[in-house]
Design an enzyme around this catalytic site. Sequence first.
Site: not given
Ligand SMILES: [Mg+2]
Length: 118
Positions: A12, A98-99, A19, A10, A55
């Site tokens: 973040d 990653s998103g 993040e 991943d 967000r």
């Molecule tokens: Mg993460």
Amino acid sequence: MTTRFLVVLDADSTLIRNEVIELIADEAGRGSEVAAATEAAMRGETDFATSLRSRVQALAGVPTRAFDRVLSRIEPTPGVRELTAAVHERGGAVGVVSGGFHEILDSLAPTLGVDVWR
Ligand SMILES: [Mg+2]
């Protein structure tokens, strides 16, 4: 040479300590609000999709030049370069999924020994 194995990480809070959405929100003066919303979503207190939309809405108006400042604040997780080097020495490759924000990952990933990212 054939790649023997793949290690996938991943981004973040894994590849990096940050993040990215919170660093971008800082640029809009809304970092703490977005951090609190992220933590609530991670605790399962809010619906993830709804939380993500709110967000991302908090990032409205942040200019794209802010990515340079965000990139300068990224802290790679201690040991990540040693990890990618060790994987390569053993014939493996490192991938990151990653998103999050490719605007950051596209610059960052090659500097950390990551072979492929999406
Ligand atoms: Mg993460």
